[in-house]
Design a protein around this motif. Structure first.
Motif, PDB file in Angstrom:
ATOM      1  N   LYS A 152     -29.830  26.436   6.968  1.00 41.53           N
ATOM      2  CA  LYS A 152     -29.866  25.183   7.728  1.00 41.53           C
ATOM      3  C   LYS A 152     -28.616  25.029   8.597  1.00 41.53           C
ATOM      4  O   LYS A 152     -28.697  24.542   9.732  1.00 41.53           O
ATOM      5  CB  LYS A 152     -30.001  23.998   6.769  1.00 41.53           C
ATOM      6  CG  LYS A 152     -31.325  23.964   6.030  1.00 41.53           C
ATOM      7  CD  LYS A 152     -31.508  22.673   5.258  1.00 41.53           C
ATOM      8  CE  LYS A 152     -30.544  22.571   4.094  1.00 41.53           C
ATOM      9  NZ  LYS A 152     -30.756  21.327   3.322  1.00 41.53           N
ATOM     10  N   ALA A 153     -27.461  25.451   8.069  1.00 47.77           N
ATOM     11  CA  ALA A 153     -26.225  25.374   8.842  1.00 47.77           C
ATOM     12  C   ALA A 153     -26.298  26.290  10.070  1.00 47.77           C
ATOM     13  O   ALA A 153     -25.846  25.926  11.161  1.00 47.77           O
ATOM     14  CB  ALA A 153     -25.032  25.750   7.969  1.00 47.77           C
ATOM     15  N   MET A 154     -26.875  27.475   9.887  1.00 50.55           N
ATOM     16  CA  MET A 154     -27.014  28.403  11.001  1.00 50.55           C
ATOM     17  C   MET A 154     -27.961  27.854  12.052  1.00 50.55           C
ATOM     18  O   MET A 154     -27.730  27.978  13.268  1.00 50.55           O
ATOM     19  CB  MET A 154     -27.536  29.752  10.477  1.00 50.55           C
ATOM     20  CG  MET A 154     -27.410  30.886  11.481  1.00 50.55           C
ATOM     21  SD  MET A 154     -25.691  31.198  11.910  1.00 50.55           S
ATOM     22  CE  MET A 154     -25.761  31.102  13.681  1.00 50.55           C
ATOM     23  N   LEU A 155     -29.032  27.210  11.589  1.00 50.52           N
ATOM     24  CA  LEU A 155     -29.980  26.601  12.514  1.00 50.52           C
ATOM     25  C   LEU A 155     -29.324  25.472  13.301  1.00 50.52           C
ATOM     26  O   LEU A 155     -29.536  25.330  14.513  1.00 50.52           O
ATOM     27  CB  LEU A 155     -31.199  26.074  11.745  1.00 50.52           C
ATOM     28  CG  LEU A 155     -32.298  25.414  12.578  1.00 50.52           C
ATOM     29  CD1 LEU A 155     -32.826  26.371  13.637  1.00 50.52           C
ATOM     30  CD2 LEU A 155     -33.441  24.962  11.676  1.00 50.52           C
ATOM     31  N   SER A 156     -28.494  24.677  12.633  1.00 48.21           N
ATOM     32  CA  SER A 156     -27.786  23.595  13.327  1.00 48.21           C
ATOM     33  C   SER A 156     -26.783  24.166  14.328  1.00 48.21           C
ATOM     34  O   SER A 156     -26.575  23.598  15.409  1.00 48.21           O
ATOM     35  CB  SER A 156     -27.074  22.690  12.310  1.00 48.21           C
ATOM     36  OG  SER A 156     -26.015  23.368  11.672  1.00 48.21           O
ATOM     37  N   PHE A 157     -26.164  25.285  13.995  1.00 48.47           N
ATOM     38  CA  PHE A 157     -25.229  25.964  14.893  1.00 48.47           C
ATOM     39  C   PHE A 157     -25.942  26.402  16.172  1.00 48.47           C
ATOM     40  O   PHE A 157     -25.463  26.169  17.296  1.00 48.47           O
ATOM     41  CB  PHE A 157     -24.628  27.173  14.157  1.00 48.47           C
ATOM     42  CG  PHE A 157     -23.687  28.011  14.967  1.00 48.47           C
ATOM     43  CD1 PHE A 157     -22.349  27.679  15.073  1.00 48.47           C
ATOM     44  CD2 PHE A 157     -24.135  29.152  15.618  1.00 48.47           C
ATOM     45  CE1 PHE A 157     -21.471  28.458  15.818  1.00 48.47           C
ATOM     46  CE2 PHE A 157     -23.274  29.935  16.362  1.00 48.47           C
ATOM     47  CZ  PHE A 157     -21.934  29.590  16.452  1.00 48.47           C
ATOM     48  N   LEU A 158     -27.100  27.021  16.021  1.00 47.62           N
ATOM     49  CA  LEU A 158     -27.876  27.473  17.171  1.00 47.62           C
ATOM     50  C   LEU A 158     -28.398  26.292  17.987  1.00 47.62           C
ATOM     51  O   LEU A 158     -28.411  26.325  19.217  1.00 47.62           O
ATOM     52  CB  LEU A 158     -29.039  28.358  16.700  1.00 47.62           C
ATOM     53  CG  LEU A 158     -28.650  29.689  16.056  1.00 47.62           C
ATOM     54  CD1 LEU A 158     -29.895  30.410  15.542  1.00 47.62           C
ATOM     55  CD2 LEU A 158     -27.903  30.575  17.042  1.00 47.62           C
ATOM     56  N   PHE A 159     -28.825  25.234  17.287  1.00 44.73           N
ATOM     57  CA  PHE A 159     -29.340  24.057  17.976  1.00 44.73           C
ATOM     58  C   PHE A 159     -28.248  23.417  18.833  1.00 44.73           C
ATOM     59  O   PHE A 159     -28.506  22.995  19.967  1.00 44.73           O
ATOM     60  CB  PHE A 159     -29.874  23.045  16.953  1.00 44.73           C
ATOM     61  CG  PHE A 159     -30.426  21.787  17.571  1.00 44.73           C
ATOM     62  CD1 PHE A 159     -31.673  21.788  18.170  1.00 44.73           C
ATOM     63  CD2 PHE A 159     -29.706  20.605  17.552  1.00 44.73           C
ATOM     64  CE1 PHE A 159     -32.188  20.640  18.759  1.00 44.73           C
ATOM     65  CE2 PHE A 159     -30.210  19.445  18.127  1.00 44.73           C
ATOM     66  CZ  PHE A 159     -31.456  19.469  18.734  1.00 44.73           C
ATOM     67  N   ALA A 160     -27.035  23.351  18.286  1.00 43.67           N
ATOM     68  CA  ALA A 160     -25.911  22.785  19.047  1.00 43.67           C
ATOM     69  C   ALA A 160     -25.643  23.610  20.298  1.00 43.67           C
ATOM     70  O   ALA A 160     -25.429  23.060  21.393  1.00 43.67           O
ATOM     71  CB  ALA A 160     -24.664  22.711  18.168  1.00 43.67           C
TER      72      ALA A 160
END
Length: 379
Positions: A152-160
Motif C-alpha cells: 500500500k505504501a508503494m502504491l501511495s508512492f506511485l500515486f503521488a
C-alpha cells in the motif's frame, strides 16, 4: 522471517480504487506532449572510442567538441557503429564528458524516409536501467519488511508521483492559481496516502484531519511571511527559464510559496500518522481512558517526534545549498550579508515555515484523536 498479513476486504477495495484512479489520471492528456523530432530517434549506445583533440581546457573548464565512436544498442539501427559529437559549453553543471565503455542516451537525426542516419548527438549518460534497478530494490525491501502495508505504501508512492506529474505540474504550466491548485493536490494525496496505509477507520480520520490542519497552517504562514520577506519566486533554479520559454504569465512567487507546504506535507503526514497510531494503540489497551489522558499521551508522543523531525527539515534544505554556503564562507562574507541574501532568506523561510506546520500538527492531531477515539456511540 517477516509474515505477510492477508489484506482485509476494505483494504483490497481501497487498493483497487487507487489503482483505477491512478490509471485514469495517467491517461489524462496534459497538453504538453514529449517533443520528438520529426525525423529523429532516441537510442541507447555504447562509447567505443573518444577523440578529445578539439577540446580546449582552461583550468578545470572544458569547451569545444568531443568526438565519439559509438555502437547503437537498440532500435532499428542496433549494432551499427557511427560517429557522434558531444558539445561542451564550459558549464560543469550541464556538460558531460565520456570515456570508452560508457553507455549513453543518444539522439539520431534521420533522413526523410528514416532509412539513414544523418548525424548523432549524445545527450547524456544512460541511467534508465540503473534507476529501474534501484526502484526495484526499494520496492523489494519495502514489501519484504512491511508486507501488505509495504504494498500500500508503494502504491501511495506511485500515486503521488503520478499526481505531481500529470496534475500539479501541467496545471501550473496552464496558468491555474498555484495556491488553490497545490492545496487541492496535497489534500488529494494526503487522503489517499493516509487512508490507504491506515485504512478507512478512526485512525485514518484522525491522521487525515491532523495532517490537513498542519498543512493549512503552513500554507497560511507561507502566504503571510512570503509577502513580508519580499522574495520573488525566480530565486529557485530554472524558474526564470520558464518565463523566457513562453510562460511569462506564471506567478513564480506563488509557485515558490506553494512549494513550501508541498515539500513539508510529507513530514506533516508522518507526524500526524505517528500520533494517531500511538493514541489508537493506547485506546485499544484501555478503552475506558479519559479524553484528557489520551490527549496528554498524544502530546508526549508529539514532543518526541517533533524534536527530531524539525532538524530533519533543516538538514534536508541546507544540504542542497551546502556549496553556496561554502562559497560565502571561503570569501569571508559577513554572516549578516549571507542571511539577508534573497535566495538564502528564501531557504530560511522554507525551513522555518515548514517547521511551524510540523510543530503545530502534533497538538492538533492529539486533540482531534482524543476527541474522536473517546467519543461514545449513541445507542
Amino acid at each position: 522471517m517477516f509474515k505477510f498479513k492477508l489484506p482485509q476486504k476494505s483494504d483490497l477495495i481501497l487498493v483497487l480504487v487507487t489503482l483505477l484512479l491512478s490509471t485514469l489520471i495517467l491517461s489524462l492528456p496534459t497538453g504538453f506532449s514529449e517533443k520528438e523530432g520529426k525525423h529523429s530517434s532516441r537510442v541507447k549506445a555504447l562509447v567505443l572510442k573518444t577523440d578529445n583533440s578539439l577540446i580546449v581546457a582552461t583550468g578545470i573548464i572544458k569547451t569545444g567538441s568531443q568526438m565519439l565512436q559509438i555502437k547503437i544498442l537498440d532500435g532499428k539501427f542496433k549494432g551499427k557503429e557511427i560517429s557522434a559529437f558531444n558539445e561542451l559549453i564550459g558549464r560543469m553543471e550541464f556538460d558531460k564528458f565520456f570515456s570508452p565503455g560508457d553507455k549513453t542516451l543518444t539522439v539520431l537525426n534521420l533522413s526523410e524516409d528514416e532509412s539513414k542516419i544523418i548525424s548523432a548527438n549524445v545527450i547524456d549518460h544512460y541511467r534508465i536501467n540503473l534507476e529501474a534497478f534501484l526502484l526495484f530494490l526499494f520496492v523489494l525491501f519495502l514489501i519484504s519488511f512491511a508486507g501488505w502495508t509495504g504494498v500500500k505504501a508503494m502504491l501511495s508512492f506511485l500515486f503521488a508521483g503520478i499526481c505531481i506529474w500529470k496534475l500539479l505540474l501541467p496545471g501550473l504550466l496552464n496558468g491555474y492559481s498555484p495556491i488553490p491548485l497545490s492545496l487541492a493536490i496535497v489534500a488529494l494525496l494526503t487522503s489517499v496516502i493516509i487512508f490507504l496505509v491506515a485504512g478507512i477507520n478512526k485512525k485514518g480520520m484522525v491522521a487525515f484531519l491532523g495532517a490537513m490542519s498542519g498543512i493549512a497552517i503552513t500554507c497560511f504562514m507561507a502566504l503571510l511571511f512570503g509577502k513580508l520577506f519580499n522574495i520573488h519566486g525566480a530565486i529557485k533554479p530554472f524558474s526564470e527559464t520558464l518565463l523566457y520559454s513562453g510562460y511569462s504569465y506564471l506567478n513564480l512567487t506563488e509557485i515558490f510559496l506553494a512549494g513550501i507546504f508541498i515539500s513539508s506535507s510529507g513530514a506533516v503526514m508522518d507526524i500526524s500518522m505517528d500520533i494517531a497510531t500511538a493514541q489508537y494503540e493506547v485506546f485499544q489497551h484501555n478503552k475506558n481512558i479519559h479524553a484528557k489522558q489520551l490527549r496528554h499521551s498524544g502530546f508526549e508522543v508529539g514532543k518526541a517526534v517533533v524534536g527530531t523531525m524539525t532538524t530533519t527539515l533543516l538538514l534536508a534544505y541546507s544540504g542542497g545549498f551546502s556549496a553556496l554556503l561554502m562559497v560565502f564562507i571561503a570569501q569571508g562574507t559577513p554572516m549578516i550579508n549571507i542571511l539577508n541574501l534573497n535566495y538564502v532568506s528564501g531557504e530560511i523561510l522554507h525551513t522555518l515555515v515548514g517547521s511551524f506546520g510540523l510543530v503545530l500538527v502534533a497538538p492538533f492531531t492529539a486533540i482531534i484523536g482524543a476527541s474522536i477515539y473517546t467519543r461514545k456511540k449513541k445507542i
